[in-house]
Design a protein around this motif. Structure first.
Motif, PDB file in Angstrom:
ATOM      1  N   UNK A  58       0.670  -1.200  -0.004  1.00  0.00           N
ATOM      2  CA  UNK A  58       0.159  -0.006   0.029  1.00  0.00           C
ATOM      3  C   UNK A  58       0.968   1.428  -0.182  1.00  0.00           C
ATOM      4  N   UNK A  59       1.897   1.255   0.879  1.00  0.00           N
ATOM      5  CA  UNK A  59       2.670   2.313   0.812  1.00  0.00           C
ATOM      6  C   UNK A  59       3.435   2.398  -0.772  1.00  0.00           C
ATOM      7  N   UNK A  60       3.962   1.478  -1.207  1.00  0.00           N
ATOM      8  CA  UNK A  60       4.633   1.355  -2.477  1.00  0.00           C
ATOM      9  C   UNK A  60       3.683   1.946  -3.435  1.00  0.00           C
ATOM     10  N   UNK A  61       2.364   1.512  -3.539  1.00  0.00           N
ATOM     11  CA  UNK A  61       1.507   2.158  -4.377  1.00  0.00           C
ATOM     12  C   UNK A  61       1.150   3.574  -4.268  1.00  0.00           C
ATOM     13  N   UNK A  62       1.009   3.882  -2.885  1.00  0.00           N
ATOM     14  CA  UNK A  62       0.750   5.660  -2.728  1.00  0.00           C
ATOM     15  C   UNK A  62       2.000   6.327  -3.151  1.00  0.00           C
ATOM     16  N   UNK A  63       3.062   5.834  -3.156  1.00  0.00           N
ATOM     17  CA  UNK A  63       4.103   6.789  -3.569  1.00  0.00           C
ATOM     18  C   UNK A  63       4.457   6.572  -5.273  1.00  0.00           C
ATOM     19  N   UNK A  64       3.492   5.756  -5.920  1.00  0.00           N
ATOM     20  CA  UNK A  64       3.598   5.485  -7.302  1.00  0.00           C
ATOM     21  C   UNK A  64       4.817   5.021  -7.625  1.00  0.00           C
ATOM     22  N   UNK A  65       5.275   3.921  -6.809  1.00  0.00           N
ATOM     23  CA  UNK A  65       6.720   3.309  -6.866  1.00  0.00           C
ATOM     24  C   UNK A  65       7.682   4.455  -7.313  1.00  0.00           C
TER      25      UNK A  65
END
Length: 116
Positions: A64-71
């Protein structure tokens, strides 16, 4: 600014943690064969955050963090490791891979770099 999430255990990362520092220097060569070197930019950190034996909950938190930072697109978050906060971090890859190592346990390895 967002911060890298802590796992259920309260830790940000597990061992082994691979950390390196990167410097860029300019080299000026003169006609008489002498050289002069100077630092072009300050230190930048790179990490490989290795996580093993994670539960599905921890994997979902990281994903979820990885997705929220747009990779690799977003470089506005920070990570705190050993009481040192590294700001302006980004993931090096656009690929999130969670490998199931045993029944309902996973390992995730994330490459992080500090950007200017």
């Amino acid at each position: 600014m967002a911060s890298f999430p802590a796992l259920r255990s309260g830790q940000v990362t597990m061992t082994p943690l691979t950390r390196s520092a990167e410097f860029v220097a300019a080299v000026y060569r003169f006609r008489n064969g002498s050289e002069q070197r100077c630092l072009e930019r300050g230190e930048r950190a790179r990490f490989v955050l290795s996580h093993s034996n994670l539960t599905g909950y921890d994997v979902a938190t990281l994903r979820d963090f990885w997705r929220s930072t747009k990779a690799a697109f977003d470089a506005t978050w920070d990570v705190t490791i050993d009481a040192v906060t590294y700001s302006n971090c980004a993931f090096e890859s656009d690929e999130f891979i969670a490998t199931e190592t045993k029944a309902e346990r996973y390992s995730v390895s994330l490459k992080v770099m500090q950007v200017p």
